[in-house]
Design an enzyme around this catalytic site. Structure first.
Site, PDB file in Angstrom:
ATOM      1  N   LEU A 154     -24.628  14.551 -15.456  1.00  0.00           N
ATOM      2  CA  LEU A 154     -25.488  15.730 -15.342  1.00  0.00           C
ATOM      3  C   LEU A 154     -26.518  15.769 -16.464  1.00  0.00           C
ATOM      4  O   LEU A 154     -26.184  15.585 -17.625  1.00  0.00           O
ATOM      5  CB  LEU A 154     -24.640  17.006 -15.417  1.00  0.00           C
ATOM      6  N   HIS A 260     -41.044   6.913 -20.957  1.00  0.00           N
ATOM      7  CA  HIS A 260     -42.020   7.774 -21.638  1.00  0.00           C
ATOM      8  C   HIS A 260     -41.807   7.693 -23.139  1.00  0.00           C
ATOM      9  O   HIS A 260     -40.729   8.042 -23.622  1.00  0.00           O
ATOM     10  CB  HIS A 260     -41.873   9.234 -21.189  1.00  0.00           C
ATOM     11  N   CYS A 269     -25.751  13.897 -25.470  1.00  0.00           N
ATOM     12  CA  CYS A 269     -25.091  12.704 -24.906  1.00  0.00           C
ATOM     13  C   CYS A 269     -25.518  11.383 -25.536  1.00  0.00           C
ATOM     14  O   CYS A 269     -24.679  10.662 -26.065  1.00  0.00           O
ATOM     15  CB  CYS A 269     -25.348  12.633 -23.404  1.00  0.00           C
TER      16      CYS A 269
HETATM   17  C1  UDX Z   1     -28.506  12.562 -20.429  1.00  0.00           C
HETATM   18  C2  UDX Z   1     -28.337  11.713 -19.163  1.00  0.00           C
HETATM   19  O1  UDX Z   1     -29.586  11.642 -18.465  1.00  0.00           O
HETATM   20  C3  UDX Z   1     -27.241  12.274 -18.276  1.00  0.00           C
HETATM   21  O2  UDX Z   1     -27.040  11.428 -17.141  1.00  0.00           O
HETATM   22  C4  UDX Z   1     -25.960  12.356 -19.105  1.00  0.00           C
HETATM   23  O3  UDX Z   1     -24.887  12.847 -18.360  1.00  0.00           O
HETATM   24  C5  UDX Z   1     -26.178  13.214 -20.343  1.00  0.00           C
HETATM   25  O4  UDX Z   1     -27.273  12.680 -21.110  1.00  0.00           O
HETATM   26  P1  UDX Z   1     -29.736  14.825 -21.098  1.00  0.00           P
HETATM   27  O5  UDX Z   1     -29.208  14.607 -22.481  1.00  0.00           O
HETATM   28  O6  UDX Z   1     -29.629  16.180 -20.516  1.00  0.00           O
HETATM   29  O7  UDX Z   1     -29.008  13.839 -20.058  1.00  0.00           O
HETATM   30  O8  UDX Z   1     -31.290  14.462 -21.148  1.00  0.00           O
HETATM   31  P2  UDX Z   1     -32.295  13.347 -20.606  1.00  0.00           P
HETATM   32  O9  UDX Z   1     -33.243  13.993 -19.685  1.00  0.00           O
HETATM   33  O10 UDX Z   1     -31.603  12.147 -20.126  1.00  0.00           O
HETATM   34  O11 UDX Z   1     -33.103  13.012 -21.964  1.00  0.00           O
HETATM   35  C6  UDX Z   1     -32.450  12.546 -23.143  1.00  0.00           C
HETATM   36  C7  UDX Z   1     -33.415  12.350 -24.281  1.00  0.00           C
HETATM   37  O12 UDX Z   1     -34.277  11.254 -24.042  1.00  0.00           O
HETATM   38  C8  UDX Z   1     -34.356  13.533 -24.566  1.00  0.00           C
HETATM   39  O13 UDX Z   1     -34.502  13.693 -25.956  1.00  0.00           O
HETATM   40  C9  UDX Z   1     -35.657  13.123 -23.920  1.00  0.00           C
HETATM   41  O14 UDX Z   1     -36.782  13.752 -24.496  1.00  0.00           O
HETATM   42  C10 UDX Z   1     -35.632  11.632 -24.195  1.00  0.00           C
HETATM   43  N1  UDX Z   1     -36.452  10.849 -23.254  1.00  0.00           N
HETATM   44  C11 UDX Z   1     -36.078  10.750 -21.943  1.00  0.00           C
HETATM   45  C12 UDX Z   1     -37.566  10.146 -23.707  1.00  0.00           C
HETATM   46  O15 UDX Z   1     -37.910  10.207 -24.904  1.00  0.00           O
HETATM   47  N2  UDX Z   1     -38.259   9.373 -22.824  1.00  0.00           N
HETATM   48  C13 UDX Z   1     -37.927   9.254 -21.517  1.00  0.00           C
HETATM   49  O16 UDX Z   1     -38.606   8.523 -20.789  1.00  0.00           O
HETATM   50  C14 UDX Z   1     -36.800   9.984 -21.063  1.00  0.00           C
END
Ligand code: UDX
Length: 439
Positions: A154, A260, A269
């Site tokens: 999630l 990104h 996580c």
């Molecule tokens: C993540 C996983 O996606 C999910 O499957 C797992 O169960 C829990 O951890 P979440 O922590 O809610 O979910 O956020 P996510 O949208 O995955 O982003 C994580 C981090 O990566 C954020 O700090 C976001 O800003 C960063 N991010 C994400 C980037 O810097 N670049 C990207 O392209 C994507």
């Protein structure tokens, strides 16, 4: 057939799971030691903010399929299936802290009555589900229970959507024991609603399920770190990371998601799971050098953004920085491991003044920084009188920021856009010195 389920822990994963499982037609009791929380949930107050959660919570409470209780063992006794959704926070040495999980196992051992399937939703190190089986076997006769690993994927802010429309469902069970097969049958019933919409279901052994979760998160963290480092290289060579990432993403083997560039990943996580997988590797004598380096490079990325601000200002002492965005990503008030923490810390150490704004995360940020920085209810009050404007979270409202107004209000003319959210050409045309990531 609908099942009688207990979900232990009504945190973010437990609550979304309890609500979702009851919506699938199961009878679910969410249990927790926190009486106040149970009372609020019973009244239909969702406690956390997740898009869509409140409606689903109310609907399932009204239907009578969903309940909340502090009577943990009583609820376990009448359940066929017990989901464990307690936290496994990071302990000092980077490994997962299992104390909440141990308590849950105690409760299950005391409470279970008749054949019970014990399902782990919490992210746990490889081998934990085997260990849970051993613990329970000491207390309950062989054949009276089965252990299942059902990790969640999630995303915060999209958890409800992710629960109802997962890319895949992972169910690990003890393939060697007859009670494993019995558990598999019950799990098919629990998730019948997802089976009917043709969600791929991966059946595997316990260790495989545990490792799928860690491998997925570590891979995504690696992908982000890769593009961040590539962005740094693009910057140094005069290339544009957006064109690079977009074109890489056209290759079906790579996919455009999670490419990104930004100030580094944060959240509850990725930072925790990457450290835990390195620690698991250490325990079994396998060097997880790639992930070890990802952790280091991600930390360096946060510092790099702070140094960009410092460089743009020609030093930090007595400079005022407007920081827009404190949450680790948009659409959440969560600041756990947020790059903003590290960056603001660096700015303060250098003697800068920080004026912060975030649509949701200011209260949480205050708990760490108190009155060492100032907090502002809107972007423009934060920006007023500042020497530099730094964007650290990709909130939608920052994308359309009125830059002309910002320019009038600011004392200086620097922008450091750590999420590449602004229109770079417009910023430059207005007389800003603009620094993005990888462009
Ligand atoms: C993540 C996983 O996606 C999910 O499957 C797992 O169960 C829990 O951890 P979440 O922590 O809610 O979910 O956020 P996510 O949208 O995955 O982003 C994580 C981090 O990566 C954020 O700090 C976001 O800003 C960063 N991010 C994400 C980037 O810097 N670049 C990207 O392209 C994507």
């Amino acid at each position: 057939m609908a099942q009688e389920i207990t979900v232990i822990g009504t945190g973010y994963v437990g609550l979304v799971s309890a609500v979702g499982l009851s919506d699938f037609g199961n009878r679910v009791t969410g249990v927790d030691i926190d009486a106040e929380k149970i009372e609020r949930l019973s009244r239909g107050e969702p406690v956390i903010y997740e898009l869509g959660l409140e409606d689903y919570l109310k609907r399932n409470l009204d239907s009578g399929r969903l309940k909340f209780s502090t009577d943990i063992q009583g609820s376990i006794a009448k359940s066929d299936i017990v989901f464990i959704a307690v936290g496994t926070p990071e302990s000092d040495d980077g490994s997962a802290d299992m104390s909440f999980l141990r308590h849950a196992i105690e409760d299950i051992a005391e409470g279970m009555d008749g054949f019970t399937v014990v399902v782990t939703k919490s992210t746990v190190p490889v081998g934990t589900n085997r260990w849970i089986g051993d613990q329970l076997r000491k207390r309950a006769p062989q054949g009276q229970f089965a252990v299942v690993s059902n990790p969640e994927f999630l995303r915060e802010g999209k958890a409800v959507q992710d629960f109802f429309h997962p890319d895949r469902l992972v169910i690990g069970y003890d393939t060697e024991r007859p009670e494993g097969a019995r558990a598999r049958g019950l799990m098919e019933d629990v998730y019948r609603a997802l089976y009917l919409i043709e969600t791929p279901i991966v059946w595997c052994n316990l260790e495989t399920a545990e490792l799928i979760k860690y491998a997925s998160n570590a891979f995504l963290a690696t992908k982000i770190t890769f593009i961040n480092q590539m962005a740094n290289l693009a910057e140094a060579c005069g290339a544009d990371i957006h064109a690079i990432a977009k074109t890489m993403g056209m290759d079906g083997r790579i996919s455009p998601k999670f490419l990104h560039p930004g100030p580094g990943y944060g959240g509850s996580c990725f930072p925790k799971d990457t450290k835990a997988i390195v620690s698991t590797g250490d325990n079994v004598g396998v060097e997880m050098s790639v992930i070890r380096e990802v952790i280091r490079a991600n930390d360096a990325q946060k510092v790099r953004v702070a140094e960009k601000i410092e460089k743009a200002l020609g030093g930090l002492h007595d400079k005022t920085v407007a920081v827009l965005g404190l949450a680790f990503k948009a659409e959440t008030d969560d600041i756990r491991e947020s790059p903003a923490i590290r960056i603001v810390e660096h700015l303060l150490e250098g003697g800068a003044h920080v004026r912060a704004h975030d649509p949701e995360a200011m209260d949480n940020f205050k708990k760490i920084f108190g009155d060492r920085i100032s907090y502002h209810d809107d972007e423009f009050t934060a920006i007023e009188g500042s020497d530099c404007l730094a964007i650290l979270t990709e909130w939608n409202e920052f994308r359309n920021l009125d830059l002309e107004k910002a320019k009038r209000l600011m004392k200086g003319s620097c922008i450091v856009d750590a999420r590449n959210t602004l229109d770079r050409e417009q910023a430059i045309a207005l007389g800003f010195s603009y620094t993005g990531i990888g462009r």
